[in-house]
Design a protein around this motif. Structure first.
Motif, PDB file in Angstrom:
ATOM      1  N   PRO A  56      64.542 -11.693 -57.861  1.00 55.03           N
ATOM      2  CA  PRO A  56      64.543 -10.480 -57.035  1.00 55.03           C
ATOM      3  C   PRO A  56      64.770  -9.193 -57.825  1.00 55.03           C
ATOM      4  N   LEU A  57      65.428  -9.300 -58.997  1.00 56.11           N
ATOM      5  CA  LEU A  57      65.674  -8.103 -59.800  1.00 56.11           C
ATOM      6  C   LEU A  57      64.390  -7.502 -60.359  1.00 56.11           C
ATOM      7  N   ILE A 155      66.885   0.814 -54.138  1.00 57.12           N
ATOM      8  CA  ILE A 155      67.207   0.019 -55.332  1.00 57.12           C
ATOM      9  C   ILE A 155      68.647  -0.495 -55.294  1.00 57.12           C
ATOM     10  N   PRO A 156      69.654   0.332 -54.912  1.00 56.77           N
ATOM     11  CA  PRO A 156      71.016  -0.213 -54.788  1.00 56.77           C
ATOM     12  C   PRO A 156      71.111  -1.370 -53.796  1.00 56.77           C
ATOM     13  N   MET A 157      70.299  -1.339 -52.725  1.00 56.75           N
ATOM     14  CA  MET A 157      70.320  -2.447 -51.773  1.00 56.75           C
ATOM     15  C   MET A 157      69.785  -3.729 -52.407  1.00 56.75           C
ATOM     16  N   ILE A 158      68.775  -3.596 -53.255  1.00 57.59           N
ATOM     17  CA  ILE A 158      68.245  -4.769 -53.958  1.00 57.59           C
ATOM     18  C   ILE A 158      69.330  -5.367 -54.856  1.00 57.59           C
ATOM     19  N   LEU A 159      70.004  -4.502 -55.600  1.00 57.72           N
ATOM     20  CA  LEU A 159      71.088  -4.963 -56.474  1.00 57.72           C
ATOM     21  C   LEU A 159      72.185  -5.656 -55.677  1.00 57.72           C
ATOM     22  N   TYR A 160      72.574  -5.025 -54.554  1.00 55.62           N
ATOM     23  CA  TYR A 160      73.632  -5.626 -53.727  1.00 55.62           C
ATOM     24  C   TYR A 160      73.201  -7.008 -53.235  1.00 55.62           C
ATOM     25  N   ALA A 161      71.972  -7.099 -52.721  1.00 59.98           N
ATOM     26  CA  ALA A 161      71.503  -8.374 -52.159  1.00 59.98           C
ATOM     27  C   ALA A 161      71.528  -9.485 -53.208  1.00 59.98           C
ATOM     28  N   SER A 167      69.971 -11.481 -48.063  1.00 60.27           N
ATOM     29  CA  SER A 167      68.554 -11.158 -47.914  1.00 60.27           C
ATOM     30  C   SER A 167      68.264  -9.694 -48.243  1.00 60.27           C
ATOM     31  N   VAL A 168      67.326  -9.479 -49.175  1.00 61.79           N
ATOM     32  CA  VAL A 168      66.891  -8.116 -49.492  1.00 61.79           C
ATOM     33  C   VAL A 168      66.193  -7.495 -48.285  1.00 61.79           C
TER      34      VAL A 168
END
Length: 427
Positions: A56-57, A155-161, A167-168
């Motif tokens: 996902p990163l 982008i911060p939400m992707i990192l958090y997920a 789930s992203v």
């Protein structure tokens, strides 16, 4: 005590101007060698590599590259023209144009810094020419750019997920309603300040101009519909959607708007590569610290200590809000997420906080952190463009920060504000 010592060491190095990624790596290696000896060193390279190769990163460098290409392809100019046709007739219309443009651009870039750099370089000088005080021009653009942290694809939400193993896509969906509420609140403050400063109306409303600018910006509108529609509709993952964003940006820039030449494309690729390197180095070095903390079971110890104090999830949320508001003043959003989320997730799960709800709370907190000195990355970019003092801008910006705090409290204590669409479509 172990976590306090480690975080204290990281903050001390950061305050000494050591890059955050390097600070994380130094502290983690020293801690690992101190507890396990020099034999642990061969594992350092493996841990850092594995930490940065989570599938996902891959969405992060792809969205960064897509945003950089879109910046160079004329999309921002068309979005501004359309927003101006909608809001230019209102007193202080350019302030509303800034917020409206940021709302649209946030759905493409996923980065608040990219937002303020792309739109601010056009709108801040424009506001100053119309008689807006420089501090207000910078404050409006800075706070509006924070919408990119809340509105998908963030982008911060992707990192958090990735860090929270959630789930992203659901994180993206959860940000829609709070993002719209935030934009409406910012516009309300802009209207108040426009009357206070007696700012001008830019031009009369014309339906013909709205239609014309809408046609010009048609592909700019279709891009987020195609990308986010594919992600939310389950046709592509967030990572595949990011790759689709790059392809779509290239097609629009090269063959439709024809404003993207090879020189600009090279510049966009370099810019995207630099931003990606910064984020991914943070991810890689934080994996070392996370591995060490997991081995000494520090997150579980923190969860047990707080649960012994209180098991009320609303009190825990209040404590975590204070923590992230404080950290946001000193750390960039990516660093704060990478450093803290693996530590606090056992506590979050223990007291029964929904991880999507908590992720939204974290995102808004860190968005506010981008507006609060001394680090305030987005605010600093806006001040640089406006050639205004950080503290003068901050005195105006407190009105807008107040709106973001109100959205934070609403999302924290009325969880359905963010979860309503998630519950409707995914649960």
């Amino acid at each position: 005590m172990i976590m306090l010592a480690l975080f204290g060491a990281v903050l001390l190095l950061v305050l000494m101007n050591v890059p955050i990624a390097v600070s994380l790596g130094i502290v983690a290696i020293v801690a690992m060698v101190s507890s396990q000896g020099m034999d642990i060193l061969p594992n350092v390279a493996l841990v850092t590599f594995n930490g940065a190769t989570n599938f996902p990163l891959l969405a992060i460098p792809l969205f960064i590259l897509a945003g950089a290409i879109m910046n160079a392809s004329g999309i921002s100019h068309r979005l501004i023209a359309f927003a101006s046709s909608l809001f230019g007739w209102i007193r202080g219309g350019l302030a509303h144009v800034s917020i409206g443009s940021s709302l649209f651009f946030a759905e493409i870039s996923g980065s608040a810094v990219a937002d303020v750099a792309a739109l601010g370089s056009i709108l801040i000088p424009g506001m100053k020419e119309k008689g807006y005080p420089a501090p207000m021009a910078a404050a409006v653009m800075s706070s509006a750019s924070t919408l990119a942290i809340i509105i998908p694809p963030s982008i911060p939400m992707i990192l958090y997920a990735v860090m929270a193993e959630t789930s992203v896509v659901q994180m993206f969906v959860a940000g829609i309603v709070p993002g719209i509420l935030g934009a409406a609140g910012l516009m309300g403050v802009a209207s108040f300040l426009a009357r206070r400063y007696n700012l001008p109306r830019d031009e009369a409303f014309s339906m013909r101009r709205v239609a014309h600018t809408a046609r010009q910006a048609l592909w700019a509108f279709l891009l987020p519909i195609i990308i986010l529609g594919g992600i939310f509709g389950g046709m592509v993952t967030a990572t595949e959607g990011a790759a689709l964003a790059v392809v779509a940006a290239l097609v629009v820039g090269l063959f439709i708007y024809r404003e993207l030449n090879l020189k600009e494309l090279k510049k966009a690729i370099l810019e995207g590569g630099i931003q990606t390197a910064i984020v991914m180095l943070l991810v890689a070095t934080s994996a070392l610290l996370g591995t060490y903390l997991s081995e000494v079971q520090a997150p579980q110890a923190l969860a047990q200590a707080v649960s012994d104090f209180t098991s009320n999830k609303w009190v825990v949320l209040a404590l975590l809000n204070v923590l992230f508001l404080f950290l946001g003043m000193f750390l960039h959003s990516a660093a704060a997420i990478i450093l803290v989320i693996p530590v606090v997730m056992p506590l979050v799960n223990l007291v029964g906080i929904d991880p999507i709800h908590f992720g939204l709370v974290v995102a808004i907190n860190l968005g506010i952190g981008q507006q609060t000195p001394p680090v305030a990355s987005v605010l600093m970019v806006a001040c640089s463009i406006a050639k205004a003092s950080v503290w003068e801008v901050t005195r105006v910006n407190v009105w807008f920060i107040g709106i973001l705090l109100a959205v934070l409290l609403l999302v924290t204590y009325v969880p359905m504000t963010g979860l309503v669409l998630v519950e409707m479509f995914y649960r």
